[in-house]
Scaffold this motif. Structure first.
Motif, mmCIF file in Angstrom:
data_model
loop_
_atom_site.group_PDB
_atom_site.id
_atom_site.type_symbol
_atom_site.label_atom_id
_atom_site.label_comp_id
_atom_site.label_asym_id
_atom_site.label_seq_id
_atom_site.Cartn_x
_atom_site.Cartn_y
_atom_site.Cartn_z
ATOM 1 N N ILE A 114 0.838 -1.202 0.000
ATOM 2 C CA ILE A 114 0.000 0.000 0.000
ATOM 3 C C ILE A 114 0.874 1.254 0.000
ATOM 4 N N GLU A 115 1.909 1.227 0.825
ATOM 5 C CA GLU A 115 2.832 2.365 0.895
ATOM 6 C C GLU A 115 3.470 2.642 -0.459
ATOM 7 N N MET A 116 3.924 1.596 -1.141
ATOM 8 C CA MET A 116 4.574 1.764 -2.438
ATOM 9 C C MET A 116 3.580 2.216 -3.505
ATOM 10 N N ALA A 117 2.349 1.662 -3.463
ATOM 11 C CA ALA A 117 1.328 2.064 -4.427
ATOM 12 C C ALA A 117 0.956 3.528 -4.250
ATOM 13 N N ASN A 142 -4.111 -0.713 -12.538
ATOM 14 C CA ASN A 142 -5.393 -1.378 -12.296
ATOM 15 C C ASN A 142 -5.289 -2.462 -11.224
ATOM 16 N N ILE A 143 -4.131 -3.090 -11.116
ATOM 17 C CA ILE A 143 -3.941 -4.109 -10.082
ATOM 18 C C ILE A 143 -3.916 -3.452 -8.705
ATOM 19 N N ALA A 144 -3.212 -2.328 -8.603
ATOM 20 C CA ALA A 144 -3.165 -1.606 -7.329
ATOM 21 C C ALA A 144 -4.550 -1.119 -6.923
ATOM 22 N N ILE A 145 -5.341 -0.685 -7.912
ATOM 23 C CA ILE A 145 -6.711 -0.241 -7.624
ATOM 24 C C ILE A 145 -7.568 -1.431 -7.203
ATOM 25 N N TYR A 149 -5.357 -0.602 -2.920
ATOM 26 C CA TYR A 149 -4.174 0.122 -2.479
ATOM 27 C C TYR A 149 -4.309 1.601 -2.842
ATOM 28 N N ILE A 150 -5.098 1.863 -3.886
ATOM 29 C CA ILE A 150 -5.396 3.224 -4.333
ATOM 30 C C ILE A 150 -6.902 3.317 -4.508
#
Length: 209
Positions: A114-117, A142-145, A149-150
């Motif tokens: 999460i921090e990196m995203a 899209n993977i982070a979303i 995470y975002i």
């Protein structure tokens, strides 16, 4: 002219007439397409080629001497052909920021992911707001979303309200959210029909990276 030649000549004439009619219709349509704007472009789907197609557009911008930028959300420090080439040859035209540390099942550290995203998203916003960038690629966002995470609402709101009018933004990755698809100007879904993984063939240099 022989009887044998006449059908061939007739076919050519018919073809030419058909193509002339098609060109006239096409030209009429194209004459109405006069607006220009920076596009929000989404590459999603289970099929291979989402990032590959996006990098194709990045290299087009590089070829035209137009400043662009890549922010990678998931891919970690592994060497890839695109990144190595851009950093070695085109760093003056294209910024490249690899902000991820690998896929979440590899890191096994959600808080760090999460921090990196979030850091990648902050960098993405900075690059999008830089109006000297003609295109910004948000690779695997899209993977982070998808993993929350975002916040998708923040992404869509930022693109709608703050993206400079002539800046193109490309967002890649599976499972694009409906909110993003609705906000986008151009959406392509890569469909998986056949993949060598299913036959026991591993990822290979020049194809996957």
């Amino acid at each position: 002219m022989s009887e044998e030649q006449k059908p061939v000549v007739d076919d050519v004439a018919k073809h030419n007439a058909k193509m002339a009619k098609k060109k006239a219709a096409r030209d009429k349509i194209m004459a109405t397409k006069t607006d220009e704007k920076g596009l929000v472009i989404v590459h999603t789907g289970k099929g291979k080629g989402k990032s590959t197609a996006a990098f194709g557009m990045i290299f087009r911008n590089i070829a035209h001497g137009r400043k662009c930028c890549v922010v990678q959300f998931i891919k970690g420090g592994m060497s890839t052909g695109e990144r190595d080439l851009i950093l070695a040859k085109f760093g003056d035209v294209c910024g490249f920021h690899t902000m991820g540390e690998g896929f979440t099942w590899e890191t096994q550290d959600k808080s760090r992911d999460i921090e990196m995203a979030q850091a990648a998203w902050a960098k993405a916003k900075e690059e999008i707001l830089d109006e000297s960038n003609h295109m910004v690629l948000l690779d695997e966002i899209n993977i982070a979303i998808r993993y929350d995470y975002i916040d998708i609402n923040e992404v869509v709101s930022f693109l709608n309200e703050h993206k400079p009018h002539m800046t193109h933004v490309v967002l890649t990755g599976r499972n694009a959210k409906e909110e993003l698809i609705e906000a986008a100007d151009l959406v392509t879904e890569m469909e998986l029909i056949k993949h060598p993984f299913r036959s026991g063939i591993k990822a290979q240099i020049g194809v996957e990276w």
